[in-house]
Design a protein around this motif. Structure first.
Motif, PDB file in Angstrom:
ATOM      1  N   HIS A  63       0.827  -1.209   0.000  1.00  0.00           N
ATOM      2  CA  HIS A  63       0.000   0.000   0.000  1.00  0.00           C
ATOM      3  C   HIS A  63       0.859   1.256   0.000  1.00  0.00           C
ATOM      4  CE1 HIS A  63      -4.050  -1.673   1.750  1.00  0.00           C
ATOM      5  NE2 HIS A  63      -3.606  -2.382   0.714  1.00  0.00           N
ATOM      6  N   HIS A  64       0.313   2.323  -0.582  1.00  0.00           N
ATOM      7  CA  HIS A  64       0.884   3.666  -0.477  1.00  0.00           C
ATOM      8  C   HIS A  64       0.358   4.339   0.790  1.00  0.00           C
ATOM      9  CE1 HIS A  64      -3.041   5.329  -1.609  1.00  0.00           C
ATOM     10  NE2 HIS A  64      -3.070   4.396  -2.561  1.00  0.00           N
ATOM     11  N   GLU A  65       1.171   5.216   1.381  1.00  0.00           N
ATOM     12  CA  GLU A  65       0.747   6.039   2.522  1.00  0.00           C
ATOM     13  C   GLU A  65       1.437   7.399   2.396  1.00  0.00           C
ATOM     14  OE1 GLU A  65       1.070   4.397   6.417  1.00  0.00           O
ATOM     15  OE2 GLU A  65       0.160   2.469   5.872  1.00  0.00           O
ATOM     16  N   ALA A  66       0.712   8.396   1.910  1.00  0.00           N
ATOM     17  CA  ALA A  66       1.258   9.735   1.731  1.00  0.00           C
ATOM     18  C   ALA A  66       1.421  10.423   3.088  1.00  0.00           C
ATOM     19  CB  ALA A  66       0.334  10.558   0.841  1.00  0.00           C
ATOM     20  N   ASN A 126       6.472   8.748   1.353  1.00  0.00           N
ATOM     21  CA  ASN A 126       5.524   7.671   1.088  1.00  0.00           C
ATOM     22  C   ASN A 126       5.924   6.509   1.991  1.00  0.00           C
ATOM     23  OD1 ASN A 126       3.706   5.841   0.043  1.00  0.00           O
ATOM     24  ND2 ASN A 126       4.239   6.222  -2.095  1.00  0.00           N
ATOM     25  N   VAL A 140       5.561   3.379   2.394  1.00  0.00           N
ATOM     26  CA  VAL A 140       5.094   2.185   1.683  1.00  0.00           C
ATOM     27  C   VAL A 140       5.075   0.992   2.642  1.00  0.00           C
ATOM     28  CG1 VAL A 140       5.473   0.714  -0.312  1.00  0.00           C
ATOM     29  CG2 VAL A 140       6.063   3.136  -0.441  1.00  0.00           C
ATOM     30  N   CYS A 199      -2.381  11.915  -2.551  1.00  0.00           N
ATOM     31  CA  CYS A 199      -1.688  10.812  -3.216  1.00  0.00           C
ATOM     32  C   CYS A 199      -2.476  10.420  -4.452  1.00  0.00           C
ATOM     33  CB  CYS A 199      -1.547   9.601  -2.294  1.00  0.00           C
ATOM     34  SG  CYS A 199      -0.732   8.188  -3.077  1.00  0.00           S
ATOM     35  N   VAL A 245      -2.375   7.646  -7.904  1.00  0.00           N
ATOM     36  CA  VAL A 245      -1.794   6.462  -8.535  1.00  0.00           C
ATOM     37  C   VAL A 245      -2.256   6.457  -9.983  1.00  0.00           C
ATOM     38  CG1 VAL A 245      -1.637   3.952  -8.543  1.00  0.00           C
ATOM     39  CG2 VAL A 245      -1.744   5.183  -6.363  1.00  0.00           C
ATOM     40  N   LEU A 265      -0.732  -0.937  -4.475  1.00  0.00           N
ATOM     41  CA  LEU A 265       0.127  -0.603  -5.601  1.00  0.00           C
ATOM     42  C   LEU A 265       0.452  -1.888  -6.363  1.00  0.00           C
ATOM     43  CD1 LEU A 265       2.636   1.812  -3.813  1.00  0.00           C
ATOM     44  CD2 LEU A 265       0.836   2.464  -5.431  1.00  0.00           C
ATOM     45  N   VAL A 289       3.138   6.280  -8.631  1.00  0.00           N
ATOM     46  CA  VAL A 289       2.536   6.814  -7.421  1.00  0.00           C
ATOM     47  C   VAL A 289       3.187   8.157  -7.101  1.00  0.00           C
ATOM     48  CG1 VAL A 289       4.098   5.429  -5.970  1.00  0.00           C
ATOM     49  CG2 VAL A 289       2.012   6.395  -4.984  1.00  0.00           C
TER      50      VAL A 289
END
Length: 253
Positions: free
Chosen positions: A105-108, A137, A139, A180, A182, A229, A235
């Motif tokens: 996963h992404h995490e801004a 990020n 991640v 964020c 994608v 992702l 991203v």
């Protein structure tokens, strides 16, 4: 002031961003420095991670809606974790999908860059120990995080901490937009004012236990909207007043 770390013709340095050029500085940004007057076009350099931290200290569940979306309560005290220096990559660097996970996963996040060695910092002195702010990020291999409970592998794998594109030193971080995307599609949208605990409280909490060194980074938590992702995704993390950090996801070779 925006300070970037870059490489050109095999040489690594720091520069102050002015328009589309970098004014190369003498020395490093963690002490008094002079501008050299030598300017290089931004499109001729490779941007590197803006710092090489001794450690990255992350804060979990610091946005209530993000805690809720993963089925968690807001913790009574900040949840802290580490990402090793080997997790750090820069703007434009490939983000390699770890072979041991099937759900990354992404995490801004807004990242705080520490400017001086500090320990047991009182709340009123927090601003004195901060050099500036950058995009991050955090991640996360979500399946591994669920399975292993401890977050070391889930959040600490190589490439799991993109930082950049530069450090913004003149910024009020209290109410900034964090976004964020994608592949150009918006996934996360929040504001730093939604943090459960502000930056001052986080720095006080962390430095009660450990010394932070110049170049260390504190991740301040992510707003709701985290998601998967996949190989080939692009991203981007954009924070108001700083800029945009972009990485492309690839299979680990």
């Amino acid at each position: 002031m925006r300070i970037a770390r870059f490489s050109i013709d095999g040489t690594v340095g720091f520069g102050v961003l002015e328009g589309d050029e970098l004014d190369v500085i003498k020395g490093h940004p963690f002490a008094e420095f002079e501008r050299s007057g030598r300017k290089v076009p931004l499109d001729k350099v490779r941007l590197l991670p803006p710092v090489l931290p001794n450690k990255v200290v992350g804060i979990g569940r610091n946005y209530a809606e993000h805690a809720a979306e993963l089925g968690n309560d807001v913790p009574e005290t900040p949840v802290t974790f580490f990402k090793p220096s080997t997790s750090v990559i820069g703007h434009g660097d490939p983000l390699a999908y770890p072979a041991f996970s099937e759900e990354v996963h992404h995490e801004a996040e807004l990242a705080v860059v520490i400017g001086r060695m500090c320990r047991e910092v009182p709340r009123e002195r927090v601003k004195d120990v901060i050099l500036g702010y950058t995009c991050a990020n955090d991640v996360t291999a979500r399946d591994v995080q669920r399975r292993e409970k401890q977050w070391a592998r889930a959040k600490g794998f190589d490439g799991s901490c993109p930082l950049g594109p530069w450090i913004e030193t003149d910024l009020d971080p209290s109410d900034l937009t964090i976004q964020c995307t994608v592949n150009g599609e918006q996934r996360q949208l929040g504001r730093t004012s939604e943090m459960v605990r502000p930056i001052e409280d986080l720095i006080v909490h962390i430095t009660e236990a450990m010394t932070l060194l110049p170049g260390d980074v504190v991740l301040t938590g992510t707003p709701a909207g985290v998601g998967p992702l996949h190989d080939g995704d692009t991203v981007s993390v954009t924070i108001e007043g700083i800029g945009t950090l972009t990485n492309k996801v690839i299979k680990r070779g």
